[in-house]
Design an enzyme around this catalytic site. Structure first.
Site, short mmCIF file in Angstrom:
data_model
loop_
_atom_site.label_atom_id
_atom_site.label_comp_id
_atom_site.label_asym_id
_atom_site.label_seq_id
_atom_site.Cartn_x
_atom_site.Cartn_y
_atom_site.Cartn_z
N ARG A 138 0.85 -1.20 0.00
CA ARG A 138 0.00 0.00 0.00
C ARG A 138 0.88 1.24 0.00
O ARG A 138 0.58 2.25 -0.62
CB ARG A 138 -0.95 0.00 1.21
CG ARG A 138 -1.73 1.29 1.33
CD ARG A 138 -2.98 1.23 2.22
NE ARG A 138 -2.97 0.29 3.29
CZ ARG A 138 -2.32 0.43 4.45
NH1 ARG A 138 -1.62 1.52 4.69
NH2 ARG A 138 -2.36 -0.51 5.38
N LYS A 177 -8.92 8.87 -18.10
CA LYS A 177 -9.23 9.54 -19.38
C LYS A 177 -8.02 9.52 -20.31
O LYS A 177 -7.54 8.46 -20.66
CB LYS A 177 -9.72 10.96 -19.09
CG LYS A 177 -10.68 11.07 -17.93
CD LYS A 177 -11.92 10.22 -18.08
CE LYS A 177 -12.86 10.45 -16.90
NZ LYS A 177 -13.72 9.34 -16.59
O1 P1T Z 1 -13.86 8.89 -12.78
P1 P1T Z 1 -12.62 9.18 -12.00
O2 P1T Z 1 -11.40 8.53 -12.52
O3 P1T Z 1 -12.82 8.99 -10.53
O4 P1T Z 1 -12.31 10.76 -12.23
C1 P1T Z 1 -13.13 11.80 -11.76
C2 P1T Z 1 -12.97 13.01 -12.63
C3 P1T Z 1 -12.15 14.04 -12.20
N1 P1T Z 1 -11.96 15.15 -12.93
C4 P1T Z 1 -12.56 15.30 -14.13
C5 P1T Z 1 -12.34 16.54 -14.93
C6 P1T Z 1 -13.38 14.29 -14.65
O5 P1T Z 1 -13.94 14.47 -15.86
C7 P1T Z 1 -13.60 13.11 -13.88
C8 P1T Z 1 -14.48 12.00 -14.36
N2 P1T Z 1 -15.33 12.38 -15.43
C9 P1T Z 1 -16.21 11.57 -16.06
C10 P1T Z 1 -16.39 10.27 -15.74
C11 P1T Z 1 -16.98 12.18 -17.15
O6 P1T Z 1 -17.62 11.46 -17.96
O7 P1T Z 1 -16.98 13.42 -17.25
#
Ligand code: P1T
Length: 393
Positions: free
Chosen positions: A54, A209
């Site tokens: 961890r 992303k």
């Molecule tokens: O989904 P996650 O990996 O937990 O990330 C959150 C997050 C944080 N910041 C931005 C700018 C984001 O767009 C997101 C997640 N966004 C989507 C899932 C979406 O479809 O916009």
């Protein structure tokens, strides 16, 4: 990698944080799928920090260093920390704050970020206060500060309205007010926007992303340049435990290798599709920082080195028409998320931003006819044909 010369991001994306495995020469960093490390003697781990996975995992460390090198534009400058999701990264950063602290937040953040702030850290009794403000209005932004403001949370371009916030000005004001400035750089990636050049203290990503880019991992990252701040984040990372696993870290690191290539194509396709949408008779409005009609087009051209693959547009026919369009595409898949090689289409009001109260959505312009697309790296001709057919339904 030990090369003293300054390397380009194209090279760092492939090599930073990685060296051939000393045991075998394997060019790819192994997936260290282990929970613990055998100690040769009591209290003497083979390598410092490698006592329990961890706290530290070599695959995760390589991924963290690679992202840090891209954001900091050089190997071994910054400090990356990888988490189980973008929200995991956000949760961890929020634990830098104490009850009674205040945060200034850009008003149009990802719905899940808003939900976390509003329902967990504010209404959830954690005692943190938030002011949501349109940061394109610098006077309103400066007026939002309070004596207890400790953090400024900047998402630019914003999700989903793609407002572009002036990083130089907003970060300078945050520092004048003695607050830390965090930039969520998810939409642009380090290839198209470099928040540290404007003095950001923390850069955050949903690595789910563009960084990973293949829609097969949920992950998040923070990068900081300051050692003392890094130590606080590493302490919270191991204490709170929302860490990225070795397999996810490995996949995301493999994705990173093509980030420069992918971002070039996302940007190329994004510009072309935005232009075509802007000329379409069924569409009331297209929002894309690369269009001259975008309210912050001049700032976008100065602050970003591309405009990326995210486009938002409003159908003249409102929700009824938007429903047909999002259900009608065949290459653009109807799904939440963004930043993968494949193109996605979604309806923020019903999907990604459903947790934003209707009155806030209305104020932000998240209209019932609003559609968001993440333009992938497929052939731009095929993508436009797909949209054109759906827009005519
Ligand atoms: O989904 P996650 O990996 O937990 O990330 C959150 C997050 C944080 N910041 C931005 C700018 C984001 O767009 C997101 C997640 N966004 C989507 C899932 C979406 O479809 O916009």
């Amino acid at each position: 990698m030990k090369i003293d010369r300054k390397l380009s991001l194209n090279t760092l994306a492939i090599h930073a944080g990685q060296q051939p495995d000393p045991a075998t020469g394997a060019i790819m960093t192994p997936i260290y799928q282990t929970s613990t490390y055998v100690q040769p003697a009591l209290g003497k781990p083979l390598l410092p920090g490698y006592e329990y996975a961890r706290t530290k995992n070599p695959t995760r460390t390589a991924f963290e260093q690679c992202v840090a090198a891209l954001e900091c534009e050089g190997d071994n400058i910054g400090y990356g920390a990888a988490f189980a999701s973008g929200c995991g990264a956000e949760t961890t950063v929020m634990h830098l704050l104490e009850p009674g602290d205040h945060v200034v937040v850009s008003d149009d953040v990802y719905g899940g970020t808003f939900r976390m702030f509003d329902k967990v850290f504010f209404a959830g009794g954690k005692g943190i206060q938030f002011t949501y403000v349109d940061m394109t209005n610098l006077a309103a932004y400066e007026a939002a500060f309070k004596p207890n403001t400790k953090l400024v949370w900047i998402e630019t371009p914003t999700n989903p309205m793609l407002k572009v916030i002036d990083l130089e000005q907003t970060i300078a004001i945050a520092h004048k007010k003695k607050a830390l400035a965090l930039v969520d750089n998810t939409f642009m990636s380090p290839m198209l926007q470099k928040p540290f050049r404007f003095g950001a203290d923390i850069v955050l990503h949903s690595a789910t992303k563009y960084l990973n880019g293949h829609s097969d991992v949920v992950s998040g990252v923070t990068v900081v340049k300051d050692k003392a701040l890094a130590d606080k984040i590493y302490f919270l990372q191991k204490s709170l435990g929302a860490v990225a696993g070795p397999m996810d870290s490995w996949l995301a690191m493999r994705g990173l290798k093509t980030l420069p290539l992918r971002m070039e194509r996302h940007d190329f396709n994004g510009r072309a599709i935005a232009q075509k949408l802007a000329e379409h008779s069924e569409i009331a409005k297209v929002i894309y920082p690369g269009l001259k009609t975008h309210a912050q087009h001049a700032l976008s051209s100065k602050q970003m080195s591309g405009f990326g693959g995210m486009i938002t547009f409003v159908m003249k026919g409102g929700l009824e028409k938007a429903r047909k369009v999002v259900a009608g595409t065949k290459i653009f898949a109807l799904a939440e998320s963004l930043g993968g090689v494949e193109s996605l289409i979604e309806h923020p009001g019903i999907m990604t931003h459903a947790s934003v109260p209707p009155e806030n959505r209305k104020a932000l312009g998240i209209d019932d006819g609003l559609i968001r697309i993440s333009v992938g790296v497929e052939s731009v001709d095929d993508l436009w044909e797909d949209l054109k057919i759906a827009l005519a339904l």
